[in-house]
Design an enzyme around this catalytic site. Structure first.
Site, mmCIF file in Angstrom:
data_model
loop_
_atom_site.group_PDB
_atom_site.id
_atom_site.type_symbol
_atom_site.label_atom_id
_atom_site.label_comp_id
_atom_site.label_asym_id
_atom_site.label_seq_id
_atom_site.Cartn_x
_atom_site.Cartn_y
_atom_site.Cartn_z
ATOM 1 C CE LYS A 22 -0.692 82.988 65.459
ATOM 2 N NZ LYS A 22 -0.243 82.499 64.137
ATOM 3 C CG ASN A 23 2.542 80.361 65.541
ATOM 4 O OD1 ASN A 23 1.394 80.512 65.116
ATOM 5 N ND2 ASN A 23 3.471 81.283 65.404
ATOM 6 C CB CYS A 115 0.022 86.534 53.897
ATOM 7 S SG CYS A 115 1.562 86.564 54.812
ATOM 8 N NE ARG A 120 3.981 83.189 55.728
ATOM 9 C CZ ARG A 120 3.257 83.255 56.842
ATOM 10 N NH1 ARG A 120 2.329 84.168 56.978
ATOM 11 N NH2 ARG A 120 3.427 82.363 57.789
ATOM 12 C CG ASP A 305 6.236 85.094 64.711
ATOM 13 O OD1 ASP A 305 5.839 83.937 64.953
ATOM 14 O OD2 ASP A 305 6.375 85.536 63.555
ATOM 15 N NE ARG A 397 -4.804 85.253 61.247
ATOM 16 C CZ ARG A 397 -3.929 84.987 60.282
ATOM 17 N NH1 ARG A 397 -3.591 85.919 59.429
ATOM 18 N NH2 ARG A 397 -3.389 83.791 60.179
HETATM 19 C C1 EPZ Z 1 5.413 79.877 61.001
HETATM 20 O O1 EPZ Z 1 4.995 80.259 59.704
HETATM 21 C C2 EPZ Z 1 4.585 80.707 61.966
HETATM 22 N N1 EPZ Z 1 3.165 80.401 61.788
HETATM 23 C C3 EPZ Z 1 4.838 82.192 61.713
HETATM 24 O O2 EPZ Z 1 4.106 82.921 62.685
HETATM 25 C C4 EPZ Z 1 6.330 82.467 61.900
HETATM 26 O O3 EPZ Z 1 6.589 83.820 61.613
HETATM 27 C C5 EPZ Z 1 7.144 81.564 60.970
HETATM 28 O O4 EPZ Z 1 6.800 80.183 61.203
HETATM 29 C C6 EPZ Z 1 8.647 81.733 61.166
HETATM 30 O O5 EPZ Z 1 8.977 81.461 62.488
HETATM 31 C C7 EPZ Z 1 2.664 79.275 62.348
HETATM 32 O O6 EPZ Z 1 3.373 78.504 62.961
HETATM 33 C C8 EPZ Z 1 1.197 79.023 62.149
HETATM 34 P P1 EPZ Z 1 8.189 79.241 57.517
HETATM 35 P P2 EPZ Z 1 5.490 79.387 58.420
HETATM 36 O O7 EPZ Z 1 7.666 78.191 56.627
HETATM 37 O O8 EPZ Z 1 5.581 77.967 58.789
HETATM 38 C C9 EPZ Z 1 10.253 80.388 53.430
HETATM 39 C C10 EPZ Z 1 2.701 84.605 63.489
HETATM 40 O O9 EPZ Z 1 2.811 85.830 63.490
HETATM 41 N N2 EPZ Z 1 9.669 79.129 52.913
HETATM 42 O O10 EPZ Z 1 9.161 78.879 58.589
HETATM 43 O O11 EPZ Z 1 4.646 79.766 57.268
HETATM 44 C C11 EPZ Z 1 9.177 81.435 53.674
HETATM 45 O O12 EPZ Z 1 8.912 82.152 52.494
HETATM 46 C C12 EPZ Z 1 3.077 83.824 62.246
HETATM 47 O O13 EPZ Z 1 2.300 83.907 64.450
HETATM 48 C C13 EPZ Z 1 10.038 78.669 51.665
HETATM 49 O O14 EPZ Z 1 10.827 79.309 50.971
HETATM 50 O O15 EPZ Z 1 6.963 79.988 58.211
HETATM 51 C C14 EPZ Z 1 9.795 82.310 54.735
HETATM 52 O O16 EPZ Z 1 10.629 83.260 54.110
HETATM 53 C C15 EPZ Z 1 3.518 84.731 61.106
HETATM 54 N N3 EPZ Z 1 9.505 77.504 51.201
HETATM 55 C C16 EPZ Z 1 10.668 81.343 55.542
HETATM 56 O O17 EPZ Z 1 10.804 80.159 54.729
HETATM 57 C C17 EPZ Z 1 8.616 76.763 51.944
HETATM 58 O O18 EPZ Z 1 8.166 75.687 51.478
HETATM 59 C C18 EPZ Z 1 10.068 80.941 56.873
HETATM 60 O O19 EPZ Z 1 8.784 80.419 56.612
HETATM 61 C C19 EPZ Z 1 8.246 77.246 53.225
HETATM 62 C C20 EPZ Z 1 8.793 78.423 53.691
#
Ligand code: EPZ
Length: 435
Positions: A22-23, A115, A120, A305, A397
């Site tokens: 998915k990711n 969410c 996020r 995850d 999802r």
């Molecule tokens: C991706 O989400 C995945 N989703 C998530 O999988 C996964 O848990 C996550 O990466 C971490 O590995 C997809 O790829 C579609 P991040 P993403 O931006 O990109 C902070 C699942 O269950 N952050 O790496 O949204 C944020 O708050 C889903 O399949 C900022 O502070 O995750 C978080 O604490 C859930 N500023 C951390 O970074 C930003 O601009 C990691 O978020 C962006 C993120």
């Protein structure tokens, strides 16, 4: 509304085919906007999130046809807006921001909002895109972005964000000049995106490391051969835990075991035997589960995850385990539901202290987010008696054909309308009560 009805206590045995990730699928679909023409993608998982991304691309003017293989036509983009009604349902819609700016010079994307698992924000996405020359205005819950010419830059992320790395990368490939992206995320899904972008003609080095080097090109084109999406490491990990928690023997095929190393290590430390044969991984548990301490980290650390799934497993370990969540601020919502099944877990700040119990008891539980739901299914498979799991849209999802795949390895599980009461005997995959 539907629910899952599970009769637990049956060791799972058999082989599970793993679907595309998915990711990886979601950023790759967004990346097709960068290259006008017809794209062919294989191993695209049949998931609600993928359908939502395809309907978003359709609303931008890019129709798709999905019959086993996916064909996507991105020759024309009529609109550059990702509306709130789509983004609020699927945060990954924000991944069209970088591609739309690179292809059309403007984008209007709803802020994804928080969410269940956390706030996020997308501040790092915007920081990197601004470094490439984009300008943003935030109004009415939307990000309005514009850029005349993307120019390469030296960008240092404050957080190794997966989505932020993907958005910035997808803009940098069409920027003028060289871009260095430091403190980039190194998840396998980003490596898959880099391979896909290279197949379109992009020039990128450093995937799998925390520094990406990109030489911008003037245009990209669809790869004639099509592209096969990598297997889903989180789906595979989930089924391996299903074998472990039920004391069975489960083999996942069509996996990439390299992406499962931290999950395999955790399962071995928990007392399971795990064997790797090519793209198949087999887990078997005959003895008691041992307690394990887990800390989630950005890749190559233990994936957040998989945290809920391991938490469910360790509720049955002989001793005390600790699970520390360092990525998201609110990713223990499965704990309250596991309590309903008899688990003994205390959450202190961002650490769950799990005191193993002799057994779990079936109960009616509520899914709250995608991976928490998976954790509840795993607990129900191990619990004595019958469980019901509500709010299945979370599971839809991220898990393709979950019920058939679990039934295929002996799980007594079925999906029914919420108000239906599945007769207990029929839980046995349709056998009669006298069987
Ligand atoms: C991706 O989400 C995945 N989703 C998530 O999988 C996964 O848990 C996550 O990466 C971490 O590995 C997809 O790829 C579609 P991040 P993403 O931006 O990109 C902070 C699942 O269950 N952050 O790496 O949204 C944020 O708050 C889903 O399949 C900022 O502070 O995750 C978080 O604490 C859930 N500023 C951390 O970074 C930003 O601009 C990691 O978020 C962006 C993120």
């Amino acid at each position: 509304m539907q629910k899952l009805v599970v009769e637990g206590g049956h060791p799972l045995q058999g082989t599970v085919p793993i679907s595309g990730a998915k990711n990886a699928a979601l950023p790759l679909l967004a990346a097709t906007l960068l290259a006008p023409g017809e794209h062919k993608l294989e191993n695209v998982p049949g998931l609600a999130d993928v359908s939502m991304m395809l309907s978003l691309l359709g609303r931008l003017g890019c129709p798709s046809l999905w019959n086993g293989k996916l064909r996507l036509e991105t020759s024309r983009i009529f609109f550059s807006e990702a509306p709130h009604d789509l983004v609020r349902k699927m945060r990954a819609s924000v991944l069209v921001l970088g591609p739309l700016l690179a292809r059309t010079g403007h984008a209007l994307v709803s802020l994804p909002g928080g969410c269940a698992i956390g706030v996020r924000p997308i501040d790092q996405h915007l920081k990197g895109l601004e470094a490439l020359g984009c300008r943003f205005e935030l109004s009415d819950g939307y990000v309005h972005g514009r850029v005349d010419r993307l120019r390469g830059a030296d960008i240092q992320l404050d957080v190794p964000t997966v989505g932020g790395t993907e958005n910035i990368l997808m803009a940098a490939v069409l920027a003028e000049g060289h871009t260095t992206l430091r403190n980039a995320a190194a998840e396998p899904e980003i490596e898959d995106l880099v391979r896909f972008l290279r197949s379109l003609g992009a020039r990128i080095e450093g995937e799998g490391s925390s520094t990406l080097e990109i030489d911008g090109v003037t245009s990209l084109r669809p790869s004639a051969a099509g592209y096969r999406i990598m297997p889903d490491r989180i789906e595979a990990g989930t089924y391996l835990v299903a074998g472990a928690i039920t004391g069975g023997k489960v083999t996942c095929i069509d996996t990439d075991p390299v992406h499962l190393d931290t999950t395999i290590d955790a399962l071995r430390r928990a007392g399971c035997e795990v064997r790797v044969d090519g793209n198949a991984v087999t887990v078997e548990r005959t003895g008691p589960l041992r307690p394990v301490d887990i800390v989630t980290r950005p890749h190559p650390g233990f994936p957040t995850d998989m945290q809920a799934q391991l938490t469910a497993l360790l509720t049955l370990a002989q001793g005390t385990s600790t699970i520390t969540e360092t990525i998201f601020e609110n990713r223990f919502m499965h704990v309250a539901e596991l309590h309903r099944m008899g688990a003994d877990i205390r959450v202190q700040s961002n650490t769950a202290v799990v005191q193993g119990v002799v057994g779990l008891k079936g109960a009616a539980v509520m899914a709250t987010d995608l991976r928490a739901s998976a954790g509840l299914v795993l607990a129900a498979l191990a619990a004595r008696g019958s469980s019901e799991i509500l709010r299945l849209h979370h599971l839809d999802r991220g898990y393709e054909a979950l019920v058939p795949k679990l039934q295929g390895i002996g799980a007594h599980i079925c999906r029914v309308d919420s108000e239906a009461r599945a007769p207990r005997a029929e839980l046995h995959t349709g056998m009669s009560a006298t069987a």
